[in-house]
Motif scaffolding. Structure first.
Motif, PDB file in Angstrom:
ATOM      1  N   ARG A 188      37.115 108.565  56.607  1.00 43.95           N
ATOM      2  CA  ARG A 188      36.453 108.100  58.022  1.00 43.95           C
ATOM      3  C   ARG A 188      36.153 106.561  57.639  1.00 43.95           C
ATOM      4  NH1 ARG A 188      33.329 111.754  61.675  1.00 43.95           N
ATOM      5  NH2 ARG A 188      35.382 112.530  61.788  1.00 43.95           N
ATOM      6  N   ASN A 196      36.799  97.644  62.254  1.00 44.73           N
ATOM      7  CA  ASN A 196      35.685  96.649  62.233  1.00 44.73           C
ATOM      8  C   ASN A 196      35.139  96.422  61.022  1.00 44.73           C
ATOM      9  OD1 ASN A 196      33.878  94.605  62.996  1.00 44.73           O
ATOM     10  ND2 ASN A 196      33.492  95.896  64.987  1.00 44.73           N
ATOM     11  N   ALA A 199      31.567  95.611  61.416  1.00 44.92           N
ATOM     12  CA  ALA A 199      30.577  96.748  61.652  1.00 44.92           C
ATOM     13  C   ALA A 199      30.396  97.734  60.502  1.00 44.92           C
ATOM     14  CB  ALA A 199      31.042  97.467  62.794  1.00 44.92           C
ATOM     15  N   SER A 203      27.057  98.664  58.600  1.00 47.10           N
ATOM     16  CA  SER A 203      26.471  99.891  58.613  1.00 47.10           C
ATOM     17  C   SER A 203      26.361 100.350  57.160  1.00 47.10           C
ATOM     18  CB  SER A 203      27.473 100.975  59.110  1.00 47.10           C
ATOM     19  OG  SER A 203      27.845 100.681  60.434  1.00 47.10           O
ATOM     20  N   GLN A 263      44.418 102.046  62.766  1.00 50.91           N
ATOM     21  CA  GLN A 263      45.171 102.640  63.512  1.00 50.91           C
ATOM     22  C   GLN A 263      46.284 103.504  62.442  1.00 50.91           C
ATOM     23  OE1 GLN A 263      44.651 103.868  66.632  1.00 50.91           O
ATOM     24  NE2 GLN A 263      43.131 102.375  67.164  1.00 50.91           N
TER      25      GLN A 263
ATOM     26  N   ASP B  89      27.918  92.315  69.379  1.00 52.82           N
ATOM     27  CA  ASP B  89      29.277  92.420  69.383  1.00 52.82           C
ATOM     28  C   ASP B  89      29.703  93.060  68.191  1.00 52.82           C
ATOM     29  OD1 ASP B  89      29.255  90.837  71.529  1.00 52.82           O
ATOM     30  OD2 ASP B  89      29.844  89.080  70.520  1.00 52.82           O
ATOM     31  N   LEU B  90      29.114  93.169  67.067  1.00 52.15           N
ATOM     32  CA  LEU B  90      29.492  93.455  65.800  1.00 52.15           C
ATOM     33  C   LEU B  90      29.212  95.024  65.439  1.00 52.15           C
ATOM     34  CD1 LEU B  90      28.335  90.560  63.708  1.00 52.15           C
ATOM     35  CD2 LEU B  90      30.571  91.018  64.670  1.00 52.15           C
ATOM     36  N   ALA B  91      28.570  95.580  66.343  1.00 50.22           N
ATOM     37  CA  ALA B  91      28.037  97.058  66.001  1.00 50.22           C
ATOM     38  C   ALA B  91      28.852  98.065  65.918  1.00 50.22           C
ATOM     39  CB  ALA B  91      26.855  97.363  67.152  1.00 50.22           C
ATOM     40  N   LEU B  92      30.004  98.008  66.763  1.00 48.02           N
ATOM     41  CA  LEU B  92      30.927  99.526  66.883  1.00 48.02           C
ATOM     42  C   LEU B  92      32.347  99.194  66.342  1.00 48.02           C
ATOM     43  CD1 LEU B  92      29.349 100.527  70.176  1.00 48.02           C
ATOM     44  CD2 LEU B  92      28.921 101.253  67.950  1.00 48.02           C
ATOM     45  N   CYS B  93      32.797 100.413  65.788  1.00 45.84           N
ATOM     46  CA  CYS B  93      34.418 100.255  65.531  1.00 45.84           C
ATOM     47  C   CYS B  93      35.029 100.851  66.778  1.00 45.84           C
ATOM     48  CB  CYS B  93      34.842 101.157  64.186  1.00 45.84           C
ATOM     49  SG  CYS B  93      34.190 100.592  62.775  1.00 45.84           S
ATOM     50  N   ASN B  95      37.989 101.656  67.299  1.00 47.26           N
ATOM     51  CA  ASN B  95      38.943 102.775  66.911  1.00 47.26           C
ATOM     52  C   ASN B  95      38.346 104.220  66.614  1.00 47.26           C
ATOM     53  OD1 ASN B  95      38.208 101.444  64.617  1.00 47.26           O
ATOM     54  ND2 ASN B  95      39.835 102.457  63.372  1.00 47.26           N
ATOM     55  N   LEU B  96      37.120 104.388  66.494  1.00 52.65           N
ATOM     56  CA  LEU B  96      36.401 105.495  66.359  1.00 52.65           C
ATOM     57  C   LEU B  96      35.599 105.926  67.662  1.00 52.65           C
ATOM     58  CD1 LEU B  96      34.843 104.718  62.846  1.00 52.65           C
ATOM     59  CD2 LEU B  96      37.241 105.650  63.286  1.00 52.65           C
ATOM     60  N   GLN B 100      31.613 109.356  65.715  1.00 57.06           N
ATOM     61  CA  GLN B 100      31.965 108.766  64.599  1.00 57.06           C
ATOM     62  C   GLN B 100      31.122 107.549  64.263  1.00 57.06           C
ATOM     63  OE1 GLN B 100      36.274 108.460  65.123  1.00 57.06           O
ATOM     64  NE2 GLN B 100      36.585 110.451  63.955  1.00 57.06           N
ATOM     65  N   LEU B 104      28.426 106.202  61.549  1.00 56.11           N
ATOM     66  CA  LEU B 104      28.993 105.466  60.590  1.00 56.11           C
ATOM     67  C   LEU B 104      28.387 105.016  59.192  1.00 56.11           C
ATOM     68  CD1 LEU B 104      31.825 103.866  60.598  1.00 56.11           C
ATOM     69  CD2 LEU B 104      30.575 102.059  61.573  1.00 56.11           C
ATOM     70  N   ARG B 140      33.542 112.345  72.365  1.00 60.41           N
ATOM     71  CA  ARG B 140      34.846 112.162  71.690  1.00 60.41           C
ATOM     72  C   ARG B 140      35.684 111.294  71.949  1.00 60.41           C
ATOM     73  NH1 ARG B 140      34.038 113.114  66.236  1.00 60.41           N
ATOM     74  NH2 ARG B 140      32.987 115.099  65.817  1.00 60.41           N
TER      75      ARG B 140
END
Lengths: 348, 261
Positions: A188, A196, A199, A203, A263, B89-93, B95-96, B100, B104, B140
Motif C-alpha cells: 500500500r 503523493n 503526503a 505520514s 496507478q 493540500d499535502l495531506a492525502l493520496c 489514488n487511495l 487507506q 497511511l 472505499r
C-alpha cells in the motif's frame, strides 16, 4: 447502467484484458497456425520472461520511478550463471540463488542512487543499462556460452504436472506480487509514494526506503528472468534481453500503469505482456521482417502511453458516442433527458 | 478548558542561513481551546508549526508538552506525543481510498504483515461518525472523487483518530467554497468541544473569529501577542498583523501578550 458502463471502461483489468483478447482474436483469424498447441506453448514460454521482468517494472513505476536496466541485467545474469555453472562447476540451485541475490544487490544500487542519491532514476538506470550490458560482454569477451548444464532444464524449463515450469513461475510470482501489493502495508505504501510523495513522507513513510525496495524487487526479478532465459536456450549470452526493459515497461503501461506513479494493477500488466508477445508472435507467423516488428512494437508503446495520457477523454468520448446512439434509438419516443447535466456527470 | 497549556513553546528561534525565520517566539495552546495562529505571509507560522512537527529543528528554545520538556525529530515522534498536523493540500493520496488514507503509514497488520481491512474500516466509519462527517458516500471511494470539504474532513478525521491530544490545521479552509468552509469550521469547533487542543492557522479573520478561543499573532518571525477572541476586534488583530510591535523587544505593554483574561 450508464455509470457502470463508464466505470467498466475505466477499470484497470478489463481494458487490458479486452485488448489482449482482441489481439489474440485478430491473430487467430488471420493465421491458422496461431492456435496450434505448439505455437501457443511458444507464446507462453516467450511471455514468461517478459511477464516476470514486467512485475518489477510495474512495482518501480508504481513508486513513480523507472528502471531501464532490467534487460541488461537479464544479460548479465545469463552470462554469469552460465559461467559459474559451466566453468566454475557450481550446482544450478546455488548458482541461481547467487544470481537472484546479485540481481537484488544491483537493484539496491539502482534504488539507492535514485532515491537517497537524488539522481533521477531515468538517468541513473540509463547508466546502469550500459554498465550491466558492458559487464556482460566483458565477462565472456563477447561470445555466448553454449550447453551450460543439463541441470537447468528440470528446474527452470521442464514441466511440472504437465505445465511448463516458466508458466508455473509466472503464476506463483504474480500471485505473490498481487498479495504483496494489495495485502501488505508495504504494498500500500508503494501506491502511496507514487500517488503523493509529500503526503506519504508527512505520514511518516520512509519514501526513499520504499523506492529502494521497489528497485531491489525489480533487480531480483530481472535475475529470475535471466535464469529462465538461460535455461530455455541452455546458453548464456551478453546479447540477451535487448529491448526487454522497453517490453516490460510497455507491458505495465498497456496494463494501465501510469508513468506518474500510484496507478497500476499487476494482473493488468500480465495482460499487457501477453498483448505484446502475441503481437510479436503474430508478426513472426506472418513472416514480417524484424525491422517492421520493431516499428510495430514501438508504435504499440507510443499508443499505449498516449492512451494512458488521454484515458479520461477517451472514456468520455465513448460514453458520448454510446449515448448518441441510444438517443437516435429513442428519437421516436419523447425524451426529457438534459444532455448538459449528463456531460457533467460523465467524469468525476 | 484546562488552565495549564498542553503545548508550550518558550523562546523559539530558527534561522535558515542568514534568514531569521523565528526570533524568541512564545506560543501556547490549552486542551479544549482553538488557538488561532495568524500573521502575514512570511511571518513564520509554517516554520513554527514545522518546528513542532519535528520537520525543522529549533536553533534555540524549549518545547513543553503537558508540562514536561519534549524533543520531536519527525512526524512519528509528534504522533507518539499525540500531536497531529493537517497540512495544507499535502495531506492525502488521491489514488487511495478513504480508509487507506486514514491509515497511511500506520496500517493495521496481523502477525504475518497482512493488512487488517475490517478493523480499519470499522474505525474509519466510527471516527467519521463521531465527527458528524456524513456526506461521504463510501469509505472505499478514492479520495480523488471527494469534494474539497470532504477531503479536508477526511484529513482532519485522520488527525484525530490516533487518540491525539493536539491537532494543528494549516489553512484548512484556504481552497474551499462557502458551505464547505462552514463544514470544516463546524468540525474544528467539535474537536475543541471534545477536549482536544486545536491550533488553526489561517489568513481568513472571519473564519478565525468564528471558531477561535484565542489568537496568537506573529509578525516578521516574532510574536506580537495573544488576543482573547471575546475581548478583541478584527481591527485590533489586523493592526497587530500589519504593524504590531513585538512586546519582548520593545517592552511595550498593552498588547495583551501572555495575559489571557
Amino acid at each position: 447502467m450508464r455509470e457502470r458502463f463508464a466505470d467498466a471502461l475505466r477499470s484497470q483489468v478489463v481494458g487490458p484484458f479486452l485488448i489482449m483478447l482482441a489481439v489474440a482474436t485478430a491473430m487467430a483469424l488471420s493465421t491458422d497456425r496461431f492456435l496450434l498447441s505448439q505455437n501457443l506453448k511458444n507464446v507462453g514460454l516467450q511471455v514468461a520472461i517478459v511477464a516476470i521482468v514486467a512485475i518489477g517494472a510495474t512495482i518501480v513505476i508504481l513508486t513513480a520511478q523507472i528502471d531501464l536496466s532490467s534487460g541488461s541485467l537479464v544479460a548479465l545474469t545469463s552470462v554469469l550463471l552460465a559461467d559459474i555453472v559451466k566453468n566454475a562447476g557450481l550446482s544450478v540451485p546455488l548458482a541461481a540463488l547467487l544470481m537472484i541475490l546479485m540481481g537484488a544487490g544491483l537493484g539496491l544500487v539502482n534504488g539507492f542512487f535514485s532515491s537517497y542519491g537524488r539522481i533521477p532514476s531515468f538517468i541513473f538506470t540509463l547508466g546502469t543499462l550500459a554498465i550491466f550490458r558492458g559487464l556482460a560482454f566483458q565477462q565472456t569477451g563477447g561470445t555466448p556460452i553454449f550447453s551450460v548444464s543439463p541441470q537447468l532444464d528440470p528446474i527452470f524449463y521442464g514441466e511440472l504436472g504437465g505445465l511448463p515450469l516458466p508458466f508455473v513461475y509466472v503464476v506463483v510470482l504474480y500471485a505473490l506480487a498481487w498479495a504483496f501489493l494489495i495485502y501488505t502495508p508495504r504494498g500500500r505504501q508503494i501506491y502511496a509514494v507514487g500517488g503523493n510523495e509529500s503526503a506519504a513522507r508527512l505520514s511518516g513513510i520512509n519514501v526513499n526506503r520504499v523506492r529502494t525496495e521497489a528497485f531491489v524487487i525489480a533487480g531480483a526479478l530481472s535475475a529470475v528472468g535471466g535464469i529462465l532465459l538461460t535455461a530455455r536456450l541452455d546458453s548464456g549470452s551478453p546479447n540477451y534481453g535487448q529491448g526487454l526493459e522497453l517490453m516490460a515497461i510497455a507491458s505495465a503501461v498497456i496494463g494501465g500503469a501510469s508513468l506518474f506513479g500510484g496507478q497500476g494493477n499487476i494482473f493488468a500488466t500480465l495482460f499487457g505482456a501477453f498483448t505484446i508477445v502475441i503481437v510479436q508472435n503474430g508478426l513472426n507467423l506472418h513472416a514480417v521482417p524484424s525491422a517492421w516488428q520493431n516499428i510495430t512494437l514501438g508504435a504499440i508503446i507510443a499508443v499505449a502511453v498516449g492512451v494512458d495520457m488521454w484515458r479520461g477523454e477517451f472514456a468520455r468520448l465513448l460514453v458520448r458516442l454510446w449515448r448518441r446512439g441510444r438517443a437516435a434509438q429513442d428519437e421516436a419516443r419523447p425524451t426529457t433527458s438534459t444532455s448538459a447535466e449528463d456531460d457533467v456527470q460523465s467524469r468525476p | 478548558m484546562s488552565d495549564h497549556p498542553l503545548l508550550e513553546l518558550r523562546g523559539v528561534s530558527k534561522s535558515f542561513g542568514s534568514v531569521q525565520a523565528l526570533t524568541d517566539v512564545d506560543f501556547e495552546v490549552r486542551a479544549g481551546e482553538v488557538m488561532a495562529l495568524v500573521g502575514d505571509n512570511g511571518a513564520g507560522k509554517s516554520t513554527l508549526i514545522k518546528c513542532v512537527a519535528g520537520i525543522h529543528g529549533m536553533d534555540d528554545g524549549q518545547l513543553l508538552f503537558d508540562g514536561s520538556p519534549a524533543t520531536i525529530h519527525g512526524p512519528k515522534d509528534a504522533a507518539k506525543l499525540g500531536i497531529e498536523i493537517v497540512y495544507q493540500d499535502l495531506a492525502l493520496c488521491d489514488n487511495l481510498d478513504v480508509v487507506q488514507n486514514m491509515y497511511l503509514g500506520r496500517e493495521e497488520r496481523n502477525w504475518f504483515h497482512r493488512l487488517r481491512e475490517s478493523p480499519m474500516e470499522a474505525k474509519t466509519s466510527e471516527t467519521l461518525r463521531s465527527l458528524a462527517v456524513t456526506t461521504i458516500r463510501s469509505i472505499r471511494q478514492p479520495v480523488a472523487t471527494l469534494s474539497g470539504g470532504q477531503r479536508q474532513s477526511v484529513a482532519v478525521a485522520r488527525a484525530v483518530m490516533w487518540n491525539s491530544q493536539l491537532v494543528i490545521l494549516d489553512e484548512p479552509t484556504a481552497a474551499l467554497g462557502v458551505s464547505q468552509t462552514e463544514q470544516v469550521l463546524e468540525l474544528v469547533k467539535r474537536l475543541a468541544e471534545q477536549g482536544l487542543a486545536v491550533v488553526l492557522i489561517s489568513h481568513n479573520l472571519h473564519d478565525i473569529f468564528e471558531v477561535a478561543t484565542r489568537i496568537t499573532v506573529l509578525r516578521l518571525g516574532r510574536d506580537i501577542g495573544v488576543y482573547e477572541r471575546a475581548t478583541t476586534t478584527q481591527e485590533e488583530v489586523v493592526h497587530a498583523i500589519t504593524a504590531g510591535i513585538p512586546t519582548k523587544v520593545a517592552g511595550i505593554a498593552g498588547t495583551g501578550n501572555g495575559a489571557p483574561a
